[in-house]
Design an enzyme around this catalytic site. Structure first.
Site, PDB file in Angstrom:
ATOM      1  N   GLY A  56      83.124  91.991   8.958  1.00 24.09           N
ATOM      2  CA  GLY A  56      83.914  92.698   9.955  1.00 24.09           C
ATOM      3  C   GLY A  56      84.642  91.716  10.849  1.00 24.09           C
ATOM      4  N   GLN A  61      89.103  88.838  18.328  1.00 26.54           N
ATOM      5  CA  GLN A  61      88.633  87.603  17.701  1.00 26.54           C
ATOM      6  C   GLN A  61      89.773  86.755  17.152  1.00 26.54           C
ATOM      7  OE1 GLN A  61      85.460  89.780  15.258  1.00 26.54           O
ATOM      8  NE2 GLN A  61      84.577  87.741  15.562  1.00 26.54           N
ATOM      9  N   CYS A  98      78.247  86.098  13.897  1.00 29.25           N
ATOM     10  CA  CYS A  98      79.592  86.472  14.324  1.00 29.25           C
ATOM     11  C   CYS A  98      80.554  85.338  13.974  1.00 29.25           C
ATOM     12  CB  CYS A  98      79.587  86.712  15.834  1.00 29.25           C
ATOM     13  SG  CYS A  98      81.203  87.142  16.492  1.00 29.25           S
ATOM     14  N   LEU A  99      81.729  85.692  13.433  1.00 27.63           N
ATOM     15  CA  LEU A  99      82.687  84.651  13.054  1.00 27.63           C
ATOM     16  C   LEU A  99      83.185  83.877  14.281  1.00 27.63           C
ATOM     17  CD1 LEU A  99      84.739  86.539  10.303  1.00 27.63           C
ATOM     18  CD2 LEU A  99      82.803  84.987  10.013  1.00 27.63           C
ATOM     19  N   HIS A 140      78.889  96.323  15.906  1.00 31.54           N
ATOM     20  CA  HIS A 140      79.191  94.940  16.303  1.00 31.54           C
ATOM     21  C   HIS A 140      80.694  94.789  16.614  1.00 31.54           C
ATOM     22  CE1 HIS A 140      78.673  90.406  15.629  1.00 31.54           C
ATOM     23  NE2 HIS A 140      79.985  90.562  15.666  1.00 31.54           N
ATOM     24  N   GLU A 141      81.553  95.326  15.730  1.00 32.11           N
ATOM     25  CA  GLU A 141      83.006  95.158  15.914  1.00 32.11           C
ATOM     26  C   GLU A 141      83.513  95.976  17.100  1.00 32.11           C
ATOM     27  OE1 GLU A 141      84.055  92.702  14.481  1.00 32.11           O
ATOM     28  OE2 GLU A 141      82.492  92.580  12.961  1.00 32.11           O
ATOM     29  N   HIS A 144      83.039  94.254  20.294  1.00 30.93           N
ATOM     30  CA  HIS A 144      84.064  93.240  20.584  1.00 30.93           C
ATOM     31  C   HIS A 144      85.213  93.823  21.404  1.00 30.93           C
ATOM     32  CE1 HIS A 144      82.969  89.510  18.587  1.00 30.93           C
ATOM     33  NE2 HIS A 144      82.703  90.123  17.448  1.00 30.93           N
TER      34      HIS A 144
END
Ligand SMILES: [Zn+2]
Length: 194
Positions: A56, A61, A98-99, A140-141, A144
């Site tokens: 995701g 991000q 997380c990226l 999670h997304e 953000h």
């Protein structure tokens, strides 16, 4: 409210930003208009997510503070605009990364099943529901978009670095860390790059 149209949406390539980039802590704005540029941007986000083996990615991000995410947790790409969680059921506890916080992992408790409303890349209203990893990735997304990161919800005692190094038996090595130490590592990396 909002910016449906912005210069950054025309970008064909996007770069994933890492903590402590300030955009990661901002509440993202509602998307007012869905245009071909929006679709190009979502496609560029998906490319960046796949390049980094993510499940995701959220627009903040990549430095764009708008309410858009892409998720592929079940071999199906799901771009979503203005997503909202409208129902939650049960709980699950599992490891998340997380990226934007590369190599850091921790255990987070989330709803097991969620129902989400939003718009697809064509501007059509959609209602989706799912569980397990898909539900975890969606939560999670969507966090953000509120400026929240998984470290805000992770059990602090569960935080580990997983760098890809393996032990003699081929198991991935996990190095425990405190949240404070981990954040210092990211802050130092930013200084080095600057
Ligand atoms: Zn993330």
């Amino acid at each position: 409210m909002a910016v449906g149209h912005c210069k950054m949406l025309a970008m064909q390539r996007v770069t994933i930003m890492t903590y402590p980039a300030p955009v990661l802590r901002k509440k993202a704005l509602t998307v007012e208009r869905i245009t071909p540029e929006t679709r190009a941007f979502l496609a560029a986000m998906a490319d960046a997510m796949y390049d980094d083996n993510g499940v995701g990615l959220a627009a903040p991000q990549v430095g764009v503070s708008l309410r858009m995410i892409v998720v592929d947790a079940d071999d199906r790409l799901q771009p979503l605009i203005n997503p909202q969680i409208v129902a939650r059921e049960g709980t699950q506890t599992g490891t998340e990364g997380c990226l934007s916080l590369p190599k850091l992992y921790g255990k987070v408790t989330r709803a097991m099943r969620v129902e989400i409303r939003g718009f697809n890349e064509r501007g059509k209203p959609v209602t989706l529901s799912g569980e397990g990893l898909w539900a975890r990735a969606m939560q999670h997304e969507i966090d953000h978009l509120e400026g929240q990161l998984f470290i805000d919800h992770a059990d602090p005692a569960s935080l580990v670095w997983i760098t890809g190094d393996k032990d003699e038996d081929g198991n991935l090595l996990e190095r425990p860390t405190t949240l404070e130490d981990a954040l210092h590592v990211f802050e130092r990396q930013t200084l080095v790059r600057a």
